[in-house]
Design a protein around this motif. Structure first.
Motif, PDB file in Angstrom:
ATOM      1  N   ILE A 222       0.706  -1.157   0.084  1.00 12.26           N
ATOM      2  CA  ILE A 222       0.086   0.081  -0.377  1.00 12.26           C
ATOM      3  C   ILE A 222       0.650   1.342   0.135  1.00 12.26           C
ATOM      4  O   ILE A 222       0.250   2.112   0.016  1.00 12.26           O
ATOM      5  CB  ILE A 222      -0.786   0.018   0.923  1.00 12.26           C
ATOM      6  CG1 ILE A 222      -2.508   0.688   1.141  1.00 12.26           C
ATOM      7  CG2 ILE A 222      -0.176   0.161   2.301  1.00 12.26           C
ATOM      8  CD1 ILE A 222      -3.435   0.533   1.822  1.00 12.26           C
ATOM      9  N   PHE A 223       2.704   1.157  -0.168  1.00  7.53           N
ATOM     10  CA  PHE A 223       3.051   2.560   0.583  1.00  7.53           C
ATOM     11  C   PHE A 223       3.164   3.011   0.685  1.00  7.53           C
ATOM     12  O   PHE A 223       2.769   4.400   0.463  1.00  7.53           O
ATOM     13  CB  PHE A 223       3.754   2.756  -1.387  1.00  7.53           C
ATOM     14  CG  PHE A 223       4.215   1.541  -2.069  1.00  7.53           C
ATOM     15  CD1 PHE A 223       5.114   1.860  -1.986  1.00  7.53           C
ATOM     16  CD2 PHE A 223       3.356   0.843  -3.597  1.00  7.53           C
ATOM     17  CE1 PHE A 223       6.180   0.062  -2.678  1.00  7.53           C
ATOM     18  CE2 PHE A 223       3.891  -0.567  -3.876  1.00  7.53           C
ATOM     19  CZ  PHE A 223       5.130  -0.837  -4.310  1.00  7.53           C
ATOM     20  N   SER A 224       2.439   3.102   2.466  1.00  6.14           N
ATOM     21  CA  SER A 224       2.520   4.006   3.094  1.00  6.14           C
ATOM     22  C   SER A 224       2.711   5.292   3.117  1.00  6.14           C
ATOM     23  O   SER A 224       2.469   6.309   3.406  1.00  6.14           O
ATOM     24  CB  SER A 224       1.125   3.101   4.008  1.00  6.14           C
ATOM     25  OG  SER A 224       2.412   1.781   5.032  1.00  6.14           O
ATOM     26  N   PRO A 257      -0.988  -3.074   5.330  1.00  6.70           N
ATOM     27  CA  PRO A 257      -2.394  -3.551   4.303  1.00  6.70           C
ATOM     28  C   PRO A 257      -3.029  -4.793   4.496  1.00  6.70           C
ATOM     29  O   PRO A 257      -3.871  -5.354   4.288  1.00  6.70           O
ATOM     30  CB  PRO A 257      -1.308  -3.597   3.078  1.00  6.70           C
ATOM     31  CG  PRO A 257      -0.557  -3.992   3.248  1.00  6.70           C
ATOM     32  CD  PRO A 257      -0.049  -2.887   4.167  1.00  6.70           C
ATOM     33  N   GLY A 258      -2.175  -5.624   6.223  1.00  5.66           N
ATOM     34  CA  GLY A 258      -2.637  -7.147   5.956  1.00  5.66           C
ATOM     35  C   GLY A 258      -4.184  -6.827   6.630  1.00  5.66           C
ATOM     36  O   GLY A 258      -4.616  -5.393   7.493  1.00  5.66           O
ATOM     37  N   PHE A 259      -4.658  -7.832   6.670  1.00  2.00           N
ATOM     38  CA  PHE A 259      -6.207  -8.453   7.987  1.00  2.00           C
ATOM     39  C   PHE A 259      -6.890  -7.949   7.333  1.00  2.00           C
ATOM     40  O   PHE A 259      -7.562  -7.220   8.274  1.00  2.00           O
ATOM     41  CB  PHE A 259      -5.518  -7.953   9.455  1.00  2.00           C
ATOM     42  CG  PHE A 259      -4.996  -9.380  10.216  1.00  2.00           C
ATOM     43  CD1 PHE A 259      -5.169 -10.352   9.910  1.00  2.00           C
ATOM     44  CD2 PHE A 259      -3.374  -9.325  10.118  1.00  2.00           C
ATOM     45  CE1 PHE A 259      -4.047 -11.176  11.006  1.00  2.00           C
ATOM     46  CE2 PHE A 259      -2.478 -10.201  10.630  1.00  2.00           C
ATOM     47  CZ  PHE A 259      -3.131 -11.304  11.107  1.00  2.00           C
ATOM     48  N   GLY A 260      -7.588  -8.141   5.629  1.00  2.00           N
ATOM     49  CA  GLY A 260      -8.802  -6.888   5.824  1.00  2.00           C
ATOM     50  C   GLY A 260      -8.724  -5.920   5.517  1.00  2.00           C
ATOM     51  O   GLY A 260      -9.235  -4.982   5.056  1.00  2.00           O
ATOM     52  N   TRP A 267      -5.036 -10.166   2.086  1.00  2.00           N
ATOM     53  CA  TRP A 267      -3.425  -9.257   2.172  1.00  2.00           C
ATOM     54  C   TRP A 267      -2.962  -8.324   1.461  1.00  2.00           C
ATOM     55  O   TRP A 267      -3.996  -8.836   0.032  1.00  2.00           O
ATOM     56  CB  TRP A 267      -2.740 -10.630   2.122  1.00  2.00           C
ATOM     57  CG  TRP A 267      -3.368 -11.438   2.683  1.00  2.00           C
ATOM     58  CD1 TRP A 267      -3.295 -12.939   3.318  1.00  2.00           C
ATOM     59  CD2 TRP A 267      -2.870 -11.401   4.891  1.00  2.00           C
ATOM     60  NE1 TRP A 267      -3.944 -13.381   3.762  1.00  2.00           N
ATOM     61  CE2 TRP A 267      -3.604 -12.379   4.897  1.00  2.00           C
ATOM     62  CE3 TRP A 267      -2.677  -9.998   5.601  1.00  2.00           C
ATOM     63  CZ2 TRP A 267      -3.206 -13.068   6.542  1.00  2.00           C
ATOM     64  CZ3 TRP A 267      -2.490 -10.264   6.673  1.00  2.00           C
ATOM     65  CH2 TRP A 267      -2.971 -11.359   7.317  1.00  2.00           C
ATOM     66  N   GLY A 268      -2.239  -7.320   1.221  1.00  3.91           N
ATOM     67  CA  GLY A 268      -2.695  -6.303   0.667  1.00  3.91           C
ATOM     68  C   GLY A 268      -1.898  -6.861  -0.596  1.00  3.91           C
ATOM     69  O   GLY A 268      -2.539  -6.209  -1.881  1.00  3.91           O
ATOM     70  N   PHE A 269      -0.658  -7.309  -0.784  1.00  3.27           N
ATOM     71  CA  PHE A 269      -0.116  -8.150  -2.211  1.00  3.27           C
ATOM     72  C   PHE A 269      -1.323  -8.381  -2.628  1.00  3.27           C
ATOM     73  O   PHE A 269      -1.050  -8.907  -3.875  1.00  3.27           O
ATOM     74  CB  PHE A 269       0.631  -8.852  -1.343  1.00  3.27           C
ATOM     75  CG  PHE A 269       0.460 -10.274  -1.167  1.00  3.27           C
ATOM     76  CD1 PHE A 269      -0.002 -11.361  -1.832  1.00  3.27           C
ATOM     77  CD2 PHE A 269       0.592 -10.469   0.195  1.00  3.27           C
ATOM     78  CE1 PHE A 269      -0.134 -12.403  -0.961  1.00  3.27           C
ATOM     79  CE2 PHE A 269       0.300 -11.842   1.080  1.00  3.27           C
ATOM     80  CZ  PHE A 269      -0.344 -12.787   0.068  1.00  3.27           C
ATOM     81  N   GLU A 270      -2.636  -9.149  -2.414  1.00  7.38           N
ATOM     82  CA  GLU A 270      -3.849  -9.850  -3.243  1.00  7.38           C
ATOM     83  C   GLU A 270      -3.881  -8.798  -4.535  1.00  7.38           C
ATOM     84  O   GLU A 270      -4.453  -9.275  -5.551  1.00  7.38           O
ATOM     85  CB  GLU A 270      -4.753 -10.645  -2.631  1.00  7.38           C
ATOM     86  CG  GLU A 270      -3.918 -11.315  -1.619  1.00  7.38           C
ATOM     87  CD  GLU A 270      -5.048 -12.145  -1.342  1.00  7.38           C
ATOM     88  OE1 GLU A 270      -5.720 -13.218  -1.391  1.00  7.38           O
ATOM     89  OE2 GLU A 270      -5.510 -11.585   0.362  1.00  7.38           O
TER      90      GLU A 270
END
Length: 445
Positions: A222-224, A257-260, A267-270
């Protein structure tokens, strides 16, 4: 680029504070290390939390639209009950047989694509990234690490050395190469994948030329810290393939980005259509209880684990596992990611309505309930944009709503409420944002 390591912070003498808070700050400064900072120009003082709210000693509630750690909201009663019940029985480590450890590990890896079927527990996201880097370097036989230009991946010596976000005083490893991402570079979506791949291949060539080689591409999908640059979905895929072709492994830092959090996926990579070699987990995993993990492929995990010793007394302790298991159960039972996606659409629609009526907002970006809102007209100087963003954040703080800033220039609002956010909370946030815009930028709805 800002040289202030935490622009949204308290500076002595900048604001008049009540005696109670002034005395606490004086005591704090007399005993805590100088690296600590207090957030906001007028620090907030909380004594309890519940759901979306934090409360000060006078009972005033503050709507939390910033804190991704309690992903299910502050002091979730079921999570707390699981934690307390386990603490009342036994707290033990992973060197003893414990069925719940295995149960949770099986449930956790089941949320990942096939091939990511091994897990090692840690206590924090920093530890997770530190361990993933160790395994990647061991398995690849190389040392080089590629990260984005403003990445943040942790506080250990190894992760700080791959975190440009920490500032010039924290020296990067000579084995690190930074790559630009398309959004901040102004690259159109149609050229984003080619641009990113070219950056990756240039970094690989330089690492190889110097005899270092590439061990890992470490990225937050997500490049936060770069400013929440989430699109176009899939733009990282060809760069990922280039790293693998060069013998490196891919580490997806899913602490943010994980856990929804992104809504559409666990997962964010998806979102990008890739399957990394390692996934690193942290903060939201235990809703605030310190537990993290590295989930990865069997081959490199076994190669490392059978020849190198890794022992962490508190990682995977029974209390942490019970807490994390409760979090995962609630996420799945209550379909939290799906609800987060719906709420993000409601929030985005409200933001876009405001955007149409002001030149103060340059852009709105989000994946699920993680938003970056660029503040200040593009023709304005960088310092003016940053000041306006900080003024907005602090006006909202005074109004009882918590957000902060992100990005290389810290002129983007970082908005990431707990995933239990409801429409009434989103509407309160939007109303506060409009009031802050009116106060800071002369916005009129």
């Amino acid at each position: 680029m800002s040289t202030d390591l935490m622009p949204n912070r308290y500076r002595p003498g900048e604001a008049d504070l009540p005696r109670r808070e002034s005395e606490l700050i004086a005591r704090r400064d007399a005993v805590l290390g100088a690296s600590y900072r207090l957030q906001y120009r007028r620090p907030v003082h909380f004594v309890r939390g519940e759901g979306m709210w934090l409360y000060d000693p006078d009972g005033r509630g503050y709507l939390d639209f910033y804190n991704n750690v309690p992903s299910l909201g502050h002091c979730h009663p079921e999570v707390n009950a699981a934690m307390a019940e386990q603490a009342g029985r036994i707290s033990a480590n992973t060197r003893y047989l414990e069925p719940k450890l295995i149960d949770y590990a099986e449930r956790l890896v089941d949320t990942f694509p096939s091939g990511l079927d091994r897990v090692v527990f840690t206590c924090t996201g920093s530890e997770s990234n530190d361990l993933a880097l160790r395994i990647a370097r061991f398995a690849s036989g190389n040392e080089g690490v590629i990260v984005s230009t403003h990445a943040y991946h942790g506080t250990s010596a190894a992760t700080a050395a791959v975190s440009p976000n920490l500032g010039d005083a924290v020296k990067l490893s000579p084995f690190v190469r930074m790559v630009s991402i398309p959004g901040p570079a102004g690259v159109p979506d149609g050229q984003a994948a080619d641009f990113f791949e070219a950056q990756i291949r240039s970094a690989i060539a330089d690492l190889n030329r110097r005899g270092i080689g590439v061990a890992a591409l470490l990225l937050d999908s997500i490049f936060s810290s770069d400013g929440v640059w989430v699109d176009p979905a899939g733009f990282i895929a060809s760069g990922v393939a280039a790293v693998r072709d060069a013998g490196g492994l891919v580490i997806a830092d899913e602490v943010q980005p994980g856990f929804g959090r992104t809504g559409e996926h666990m997962w964010g990579f998806e979102r990008h259509g890739i399957v990394p070699d390692f996934v690193t987990l942290g903060k939201p995993m235990g809703n605030g209880f310190p537990i993290g993990a590295v989930v990865g492929r069997k081959a490199p995990m076994e190669q490392f684990g059978t020849t190198s010793r890794y022992s962490n007394t508190f990682a995977g302790n029974t209390i942490g596992i019970a807490t994390a298991d409760a979090v995962l159960s609630i996420l799945q039972r209550d379909q939290i990611p799906r609800r987060a996606l719906s709420m993000s659409q409601h929030l985005r629609a409200g933001l876009e309505k405001i955007e149409q009526q002001t030149s103060t907002i340059r852009a709105i970006r989000n994946a699920g309930l993680f938003f970056g809102i660029d503040i200040g007209h593009e023709s304005a100087p960088a310092t003016a944009r940053r000041t306006m963003a900080l003024d907005l954040v602090n006006a909202m703080r005074d109004d009882g709503v918590l957000v902060s800033t992100t990005g290389a220039n810290e002129d983007s609002l970082k908005v990431r409420p707990p995933l239990v956010c409801q429409a009434e909370h989103a509407d309160l946030f939007l109303e506060s944002f409009e009031r802050a815009l009116s106060k800071v930028a002369g916005y009129a709805s």
